[in-house]
Design an enzyme around this catalytic site. Sequence first.
Site: not given
Length: 200
Positions: A78, A141, A165
Amino acid sequence: MKVLITGFEPFGGEEINPSWEAVRRLPDEIAGAELIKRQLPVTFRGVRELLPRLIVETKPDLVILTGQAGGRPNITVERVAINVMDSTMPDNEGYTPEDEPIFEGAPDAYFATLPIKAIVKALREAKIPAAVSNTAGTYVCNTAMYTVLHTIAVAGMETKAGFIHVPFIHEQALDKPRPSMALETVVKAYEVIIKTSLKA
């Protein structure tokens, strides 16, 4: 060097969460760094309370948060966390926030401070499918990632941090046509991510 690495408890009707299953299979030390392994609750309240405390208590040099993204076919690193909680799917306490800030008056977003492109390159060189992701969503998250980066920024720490992830593992995809990855591959990916981040 100390690495805080976290995975989540199961949520959304799943019996396991591959993020935590992989974390708990890691050794206690990688490349000379001590691993501090913790499971996080899938609750907006829980991660906002627990993560700042964990960072203050453990004083890690590196924080790697991991979570399940069922439906994604690869490991995704991310890029950014945004200051929003918004979900129609309840968390594990039944909470469904709508357009709420994670922290009032805090910045709109924080970028990951992990070497995201180097991580993706290293994973691909290890024959593990990987990509940069430009959205961690607006569920727990993203809240966890934002909370950690905000805590580090406010404290003026030099700790590097980010979020990874992972797809479903094979046993989760037996009854649904979703992409999946072997748990052993996820564990290997975590090792590559830690080593690459420590070298950066």
